[in-house]
Design a protein around this motif. Structure first.
Motif, mmCIF file in Angstrom:
data_model
loop_
_atom_site.group_PDB
_atom_site.id
_atom_site.type_symbol
_atom_site.label_atom_id
_atom_site.label_comp_id
_atom_site.label_asym_id
_atom_site.label_seq_id
_atom_site.Cartn_x
_atom_site.Cartn_y
_atom_site.Cartn_z
ATOM 1 N N GLU A 110 8.562 40.347 77.014
ATOM 2 C CA GLU A 110 8.993 40.698 78.373
ATOM 3 C C GLU A 110 9.600 39.505 79.092
ATOM 4 O O GLU A 110 10.610 39.626 79.775
ATOM 5 C CB GLU A 110 7.812 41.241 79.172
ATOM 6 C CG GLU A 110 7.459 42.667 78.821
ATOM 7 C CD GLU A 110 6.541 43.270 79.863
ATOM 8 O OE1 GLU A 110 7.045 43.901 80.799
ATOM 9 O OE2 GLU A 110 5.315 43.085 79.729
ATOM 10 N N PHE A 111 8.960 38.337 78.927
ATOM 11 C CA PHE A 111 9.493 37.131 79.554
ATOM 12 C C PHE A 111 10.925 36.867 79.083
ATOM 13 O O PHE A 111 11.765 36.386 79.833
ATOM 14 C CB PHE A 111 8.638 35.912 79.200
ATOM 15 C CG PHE A 111 7.318 35.867 79.915
ATOM 16 C CD1 PHE A 111 7.087 36.649 81.039
ATOM 17 C CD2 PHE A 111 6.297 35.036 79.475
ATOM 18 C CE1 PHE A 111 5.870 36.603 81.695
ATOM 19 C CE2 PHE A 111 5.094 34.984 80.127
ATOM 20 C CZ PHE A 111 4.868 35.770 81.231
ATOM 21 N N GLN A 112 11.189 37.171 77.819
ATOM 22 C CA GLN A 112 12.512 36.891 77.256
ATOM 23 C C GLN A 112 13.477 38.059 77.438
ATOM 24 O O GLN A 112 14.598 38.028 76.918
ATOM 25 C CB GLN A 112 12.392 36.572 75.757
ATOM 26 C CG GLN A 112 11.567 35.342 75.452
ATOM 27 C CD GLN A 112 12.305 34.042 75.700
ATOM 28 O OE1 GLN A 112 13.216 33.984 76.518
ATOM 29 N NE2 GLN A 112 11.925 32.999 74.990
ATOM 30 N N GLY A 113 13.013 39.089 78.171
ATOM 31 C CA GLY A 113 13.903 40.211 78.432
ATOM 32 C C GLY A 113 14.053 41.170 77.263
ATOM 33 O O GLY A 113 15.026 41.916 77.191
ATOM 34 N N ARG B 2 12.115 40.211 89.084
ATOM 35 C CA ARG B 2 11.472 40.764 87.901
ATOM 36 C C ARG B 2 10.598 39.717 87.195
ATOM 37 O O ARG B 2 9.468 39.999 86.797
ATOM 38 C CB ARG B 2 12.537 41.297 86.940
ATOM 39 C CG ARG B 2 11.992 42.266 85.938
ATOM 40 C CD ARG B 2 13.083 42.712 84.974
ATOM 41 N NE ARG B 2 12.680 42.485 83.595
ATOM 42 C CZ ARG B 2 11.784 43.231 82.962
ATOM 43 N NH1 ARG B 2 11.217 44.241 83.575
ATOM 44 N NH2 ARG B 2 11.452 42.972 81.719
ATOM 45 N N LEU B 6 6.593 39.723 86.372
ATOM 46 C CA LEU B 6 6.064 39.585 85.013
ATOM 47 C C LEU B 6 5.006 38.482 84.943
ATOM 48 O O LEU B 6 3.957 38.641 84.314
ATOM 49 C CB LEU B 6 7.205 39.264 84.033
ATOM 50 C CG LEU B 6 8.140 40.431 83.703
ATOM 51 C CD1 LEU B 6 9.296 39.953 82.837
ATOM 52 C CD2 LEU B 6 7.383 41.549 83.018
ATOM 53 N N LEU B 220 5.751 28.809 78.616
ATOM 54 C CA LEU B 220 6.291 29.631 79.689
ATOM 55 C C LEU B 220 7.661 29.115 80.127
ATOM 56 O O LEU B 220 8.600 29.879 80.342
ATOM 57 C CB LEU B 220 5.299 29.591 80.855
ATOM 58 C CG LEU B 220 5.389 30.659 81.925
ATOM 59 C CD1 LEU B 220 5.255 32.028 81.304
ATOM 60 C CD2 LEU B 220 4.291 30.444 82.954
ATOM 61 N N THR B 223 10.940 29.766 78.019
ATOM 62 C CA THR B 223 11.598 31.073 78.042
ATOM 63 C C THR B 223 12.779 31.023 79.008
ATOM 64 O O THR B 223 12.979 30.024 79.704
ATOM 65 C CB THR B 223 10.650 32.179 78.512
ATOM 66 O OG1 THR B 223 10.318 31.931 79.868
ATOM 67 C CG2 THR B 223 9.386 32.206 77.677
ATOM 68 N N ARG B 224 13.529 32.122 79.048
ATOM 69 C CA ARG B 224 14.724 32.075 79.878
ATOM 70 C C ARG B 224 14.436 32.384 81.345
ATOM 71 O O ARG B 224 15.348 32.455 82.165
ATOM 72 C CB ARG B 224 15.754 33.064 79.350
ATOM 73 C CG ARG B 224 15.306 34.500 79.450
ATOM 74 C CD ARG B 224 16.429 35.373 79.040
ATOM 75 N NE ARG B 224 16.355 36.658 79.709
ATOM 76 C CZ ARG B 224 17.168 37.657 79.426
ATOM 77 N NH1 ARG B 224 18.102 37.505 78.520
ATOM 78 N NH2 ARG B 224 17.031 38.803 80.054
ATOM 79 N N MET B 225 13.131 32.535 81.664
ATOM 80 C CA MET B 225 12.813 32.842 83.053
ATOM 81 C C MET B 225 13.146 31.677 83.979
ATOM 82 O O MET B 225 12.830 30.534 83.673
ATOM 83 C CB MET B 225 11.339 33.149 83.172
ATOM 84 C CG MET B 225 11.096 34.591 83.475
ATOM 85 S SD MET B 225 9.388 34.921 83.688
ATOM 86 C CE MET B 225 8.670 34.045 82.364
#
Ligand code: ATP
Ligand code: MG
Lengths: 251, 410
Positions: A110-113, B2, B6, B220, B223-225
């Motif tokens: 989910e974090f990576q879409g 979003r 998450l 964490l 990631t791409r967040m």
């Protein structure tokens, strides 16, 4: 595709004895390019600057000078896009102990879409290859470091990254699993992904790497296919190159 | 948003895996307050009841036997004891007896002559049972006086009602429960503020400095967040925990208060207590503070909660490890407590600069709301300042997380 142009990175540390601040030039003007469908091996002694270089590619550290592009996205200009294209593995990156591997992979999907179901399927497939299927629903609290590393490998790959950045991927893994990881990396190459790995395991480099770069004191001493390097230095094995470089540095 | 959602979800999921922490965070207050309240009221009631049930021990000097028959006639309230071996005052202080009563030698004669005689009661004002003895004596003498006056009136041939021009009937409108509610009402904002901070502090440290320490923050961040989404998610989590902890405490308090009212009504059976039961615990709270007051107070609590969670987040994210974060944030509890005490101090309303001091102005505004002296301008200043500060801290936390020194120990 990974591109580094004249990348510099230094740290300021304090010497507790002399109470003076000291600059450590960890990376001094490294330029390199890794193309899709290629495995690039980064070699060098402890403290040479391998991890620092890989961290900058993964977007966890920022270069002081120069620039880095991952799949056309600058790590400074489009950090999220660049990070999203990278699957980064390092022993510094830990897993969430309170989760089971299955939960952990769903969340990171989910974090990576990625759709969690897809992420779970991909991750479980990877864990099956890495022989961790029996533990997918066990809390990771009691996991051994090798088991954690396996989950981390699945975590790094589950979003189907175009660029793979592995910092010493076989640390703590048994020989069988280490071979599986190498096979996995070879598979990534055939799938047209860009792979860069750092390691101290020289036979592994000779076996899978298309190109090898040797870092000494933050400086990249040329990169070439392993065989070419051996020819250039006129030595039978890669470790001989190390000895030669070390002797040169001492002189 | 979003990404923030998450991260928020992940934090709660992680918390839900830890049953013990979950229990101590949310179930504990639910059990704690009813326990505390029942113990408090039981103790109070038992003590009072025990004193009421025991007769007061009195050493009586009454040669004319003026009062002795009346005292002996009420063995439930009085017990005559012989002269104590030690000195009289000392014996009273030592609670060997409750009171010494000396009646004038010539009392009987004076009574006959229709004169006034004197009784001297020695008691210990600092002791409740000794005070009760005096009260009982007063009641007895009042009745006795009426009887004596009526006898005198009779000899004069006047009607006995002359001795009783009026009769006072008193009803107790209050109750122990209402008393507690009043005290609680004045402390409520501070209790909630402290609960909010203390309740979310440990969780905040766990998700910030703790993640650094465990090496999961790097996962964490890889990631791409976006970084600001991670900050927002964690902020939301800390805020929600604080709010939930506060609500749990509030709920528990309300339930135990309501319970206290109903048990008291059942045991006392007086009209007042029945009224208390009818309106219920919450209803009585509203006698302490109007719904508007409570609502406006809580409206202030939300930015204050945001301020706290930002403060915790900032303290946690800049620290290298949990110990460092804990040491940096624990003094915050004392600041919060001092703030509460400080804003309860008298005469603060007159200080002109105070409404412009951040955070202090929040507790000042709540206090003014409760004492019905609220000013709209000051309220808005407090609200705006707190929101602004909270926002500035969110920005700072994001800046810090963007710096690699926050993630890698340098
Ligand atoms: N966060 C940091 N703070 C200070 N100095 C650092 C930091 N990270 C790396 N360095 C320094 O930079 C240099 C390069 O470190 P790096 O981790 O890149 O080495 P490496 O090639 O990965 O070594 P190894 O083979 O031991 O993993 C070292 O001298 C190290 O001390
Ligand atoms: Mg390294």
């Amino acid at each position: 595709m990974i591109q580094l142009v004249e990348v510099h990175k230094g740290f300021t540390v304090k010497d507790k004895k002399t109470r003076k601040k000291k600059r450590i030039e960890a990376v001094r003007g490294i330029s390199l390019t890794v193309k899709p469908g290629e495995i690039y091996g980064l070699l060098g002694p402890n403290g040479a600057g391998k991890s620092t270089t890989l961290r900058m590619i993964a977007g966890l550290m920022h270069p002081e000078q120069g620039r880095i592009e991952v799949c056309g996205a600058g790590t400074a200009t489009e950090p999220e896009k660049a990070r999203g294209a990278v699957g980064y593995l390092s022993t510094d990156l830990n897993v969430y102990n309170r989760f089971t591997p299955r939960e952990f992979l769903r969340i990171f999907g989910e974090f990576q879409g990625v759709d969690p179901a897809v992420a779970e399927r991909r991750g479980l497939h990877l864990l099956e290859k890495l022989e961790l299927s029996d533990f997918v629903d066990v809390k990771m609290e009691g996991f051994s470091s090798g088991q954690r590393q396996k989950v981390s490998i699945a975590r790094a790959l589950l979003h189907d990254p175009r660029v793979i950045v592995f910092d010493e991927p076989t640390t703590g893994l048994d020989v069988l699993t280490a071979k599986t990881v190498l096979d996995l990396l070879s598979l990534m190459r055939t799938e047209g992904r860009t792979v860069i790995v750092s390691t101290h395991v020289l036979p592994m480099v000779e076996r899978i790497c298309d190109r090898v770069g040797i870092i000494f004191d933050g400086i990249l001493h040329g990169d070439a296919p392993p065989r070419e390097i051996l020819q250039r230095w006129n030595v039978p094995a890669l470790d001989e190159v190390f000895f030669a470089l070390a002797a040169k540095g001492g002189a | 948003m979003r990404g923030a959602w998450l991260v928020f979800k992940k934090e709660f999921l992680e918390l839900s895996k830890d049953r013990k922490t979950l229990f101590f965070t949310f179930a504990m207050p639910l059990i704690l307050f009813p326990l505390l309240f029942t113990m408090m009221s039981k103790l109070g009631r038992n003590d009072a009841a025990q004193r009421k049930n025991k007769p007061s021990r009195i050493f009586l000097v009454d040669q004319g036997r003026v009062l002795e028959p009346a005292l002996r006639a009420d063995p439930k309230s009085f017990q005559l004891v012989p002269r104590p071996e030690t000195e009289l005052n000392q014996a009273i202080r030592d609670q060997k007896l409750e009171m010494a009563l000396e009646i004038e030698e010539t009392a009987a004669a004076k009574l006959v002559r229709q004169e006034t005689f004197t009784l001297t009661a020695t008691y210990d004002r600092s002791d409740d049972s000794s005070k009760l003895a005096l009260e009982r004596l007063r009641d007895l003498i009042k009745k006795q006086d009426v009887a004596w006056v009526q006898a005198r009136l009779q000899t004069l041939g006047a009607p006995p009602q002359l001795a009783v021009p009026s009769r006072l009937e008193s009803r107790n409108a209050s109750s122990m429960a209402l008393f507690i509610a009043k005290i609680m009402g004045s402390f409520l904002p501070y209790i909630l503020i402290i609960m909010m901070y203390a309740g979310s502090m440990q969780h905040g440290i766990y998700t910030t400095a703790g993640e650094k320490e465990r090496g999961t923050l790097l996962s964490l961040l890889s990631t791409r967040m976006p970084r600001n989404q991670i900050i927002w998610g964690k902020l939301l989590y800390i805020f929600a925990i604080g709010l939930l902890a506060t609500l749990m405490n509030l709920l528990s308090m309300a339930v135990s208060m309501a319970h206290l009212f109903s048990t008291e009504a059942a045991s006392a059976g007086t009209k007042a207590a029945q009224a208390a039961m009818e309106s219920g615990g919450i209803g009585n709270l509203s006698a302490v503070a109007s719904p508007a007051t409570l609502g406006l107070s809580f409206l202030l609590m939300i930015p204050l909660g945001l301020f706290f969670s930002n403060f915790i987040l900032l303290g946690g994210i800049q620290a290298k490890n949990t110990v460092e974060a804990g040491t940096a944030l624990t003094p915050g509890i004392f600041v919060v407590v001092v703030l509460g005490v400080f804003s309860m101090a008298p005469g603060l309303e007159k200080m002109t600069l105070l409404p412009y001091v951040p955070i202090v102005n929040v507790s000042l505004a709540i206090r003014k709301l409760f004492s019905q002296q609220a000013s709209a301008v000051e309220y808005l200043i407090a609200l705006g300042m707190t929101v602004g500060l909270a926002g500035a801290m969110t920005w700072l936390s994001t800046r810090i997380l963007n710096r690699e020194s926050a993630i890698f120990k340098v």
